[in-house]
Design a protein around this motif. Structure first.
Motif, PDB file in Angstrom:
ATOM      1  N   LEU A  60       0.864  -1.457   0.259  1.00 41.95           N
ATOM      2  CA  LEU A  60      -0.142  -0.191   0.059  1.00 41.95           C
ATOM      3  C   LEU A  60       0.814   1.305  -0.187  1.00 41.95           C
ATOM      4  CD1 LEU A  60      -3.011   0.672  -0.392  1.00 41.95           C
ATOM      5  CD2 LEU A  60      -2.423   0.667   2.538  1.00 41.95           C
ATOM      6  N   GLY A  93       1.079   4.182  -2.293  1.00 40.95           N
ATOM      7  CA  GLY A  93       0.762   5.664  -2.540  1.00 40.95           C
ATOM      8  C   GLY A  93       2.113   6.317  -3.246  1.00 40.95           C
ATOM      9  N   VAL A 105      -3.066   7.802   1.435  1.00 40.54           N
ATOM     10  CA  VAL A 105      -2.584   6.612   1.962  1.00 40.54           C
ATOM     11  C   VAL A 105      -1.409   5.813   1.495  1.00 40.54           C
ATOM     12  CG1 VAL A 105      -2.009   4.419  -0.231  1.00 40.54           C
ATOM     13  CG2 VAL A 105      -3.955   6.462  -1.021  1.00 40.54           C
ATOM     14  N   LYS A 142     -10.323   1.717   6.466  1.00 46.69           N
ATOM     15  CA  LYS A 142      -9.428   1.453   5.030  1.00 46.69           C
ATOM     16  C   LYS A 142     -10.708   1.685   4.262  1.00 46.69           C
ATOM     17  CE  LYS A 142      -4.699  -0.750   7.087  1.00 46.69           C
ATOM     18  NZ  LYS A 142      -4.178  -1.437   7.178  1.00 46.69           N
ATOM     19  N   LEU A 178     -11.833   4.551   3.164  1.00 42.08           N
ATOM     20  CA  LEU A 178     -10.368   5.435   2.196  1.00 42.08           C
ATOM     21  C   LEU A 178     -10.946   4.471   0.647  1.00 42.08           C
ATOM     22  CD1 LEU A 178      -8.456   6.511   1.156  1.00 42.08           C
ATOM     23  CD2 LEU A 178      -6.968   4.548   1.749  1.00 42.08           C
ATOM     24  N   ILE A 222      -5.416   1.272  -4.758  1.00 45.43           N
ATOM     25  CA  ILE A 222      -5.691   1.509  -3.831  1.00 45.43           C
ATOM     26  C   ILE A 222      -6.561   0.373  -2.711  1.00 45.43           C
ATOM     27  CG2 ILE A 222      -6.150   2.893  -1.753  1.00 45.43           C
ATOM     28  CD1 ILE A 222      -3.526   3.333  -3.627  1.00 45.43           C
ATOM     29  N   CYS A 232      -6.398  -2.237  -0.079  1.00 45.92           N
ATOM     30  CA  CYS A 232      -7.426  -1.397   1.325  1.00 45.92           C
ATOM     31  C   CYS A 232      -8.529  -2.898   1.858  1.00 45.92           C
ATOM     32  CB  CYS A 232      -8.312  -0.628   1.498  1.00 45.92           C
ATOM     33  SG  CYS A 232      -7.006   0.894   1.944  1.00 45.92           S
TER      34      CYS A 232
END
Length: 207
Positions: free
Chosen positions: A25, A29, A44, A84, A87, A174, A178
């Motif tokens: 992750l 990012g 992130v 998460k 997000l 992403i 997550c």
């Protein structure tokens, strides 16, 4: 090997997987930050870093049979799971808006100084905003092509399409990381709470 030992091993291995997924992750990012910048990739990276630290706490709690650490780890992990999930949802819902904003900013930057996006052309293998014809008099920079003799014939496609594709891939990447983390974390929380209860019962039996 007793039940408690088995659970301890499961918690430890699960947190190793969590740590690796957290690093993935962070990597996604960082890649997004280097290419498009903005606050989103920073969020992130921060979430990934926090997840990595919490995973380390879980490993220590399992190895040390610390009820306090395991309970703290479980609570922090539940909070992180909610963050998460939020997000991932926010990124997927806002993708169209992010694409529109990204292409608008790209056009403004190109209009101000068309040489300033050469780094993006190199990174995404694209040319101008809408292709080679974006450049006045078709004076193409070297970043528009793969080779020294850059012409409209061998120029890359426009950066608008390449940027939109990157934003979409970034969003899915992403969100996927997550979701994977949340799934692993749910298993980790269940076993961590079981192990914490097992540790508590073990100490009670001694007195």
């Amino acid at each position: 090997m007793g039940c408690g030992t088995c659970v301890k091993v499961i918690v430890f291995i699960t947190n190793i997987l969590l740590a690796l997924a957290s690093l993935a992750l962070i990597g996604v990012g960082v890649a997004a930050l280097l290419i498009v910048g903005g606050d989103g990739p920073i969020v992130v990276i921060v979430v990934g870093a926090i997840a990595f630290v919490i995973s380390f706490l879980g490993c220590c709690g399992a190895l040390m049979d610390s009820q306090c650490m395991l309970f703290s780890y479980s609570i922090l992990l539940i909070i992180l799971m909610n963050l998460k999930t939020a997000l991932a949802t926010a990124i997927l819902v806002a993708q169209d808006s992010i694409k529109t904003t990204a292409t608008t900013l790209l056009q403004q930057q190109f209009d101000a100084d068309n040489q300033s996006i050469s780094w993006l052309e190199d990174a995404l293998k694209c040319c101008g905003t809408h292709g080679a014809r974006s450049y006045p008099y078709l004076k193409l920079p070297a970043s528009c092509c793969d080779g020294d003799n850059c012409t409209i014939v061998n120029a890359y496609p426009g950066c608008n399409g390449a940027l939109n594709e990157f934003v979409e891939d970034f969003g899915l990447g992403i969100a996927g990381c997550c979701i994977l983390l949340v799934a692993i974390e749910l298993i980790a929380v269940i076993f961590a709470l079981y192990l914490a209860n097992h540790v508590a019962n073990k100490y009670k039996s001694r007195y």
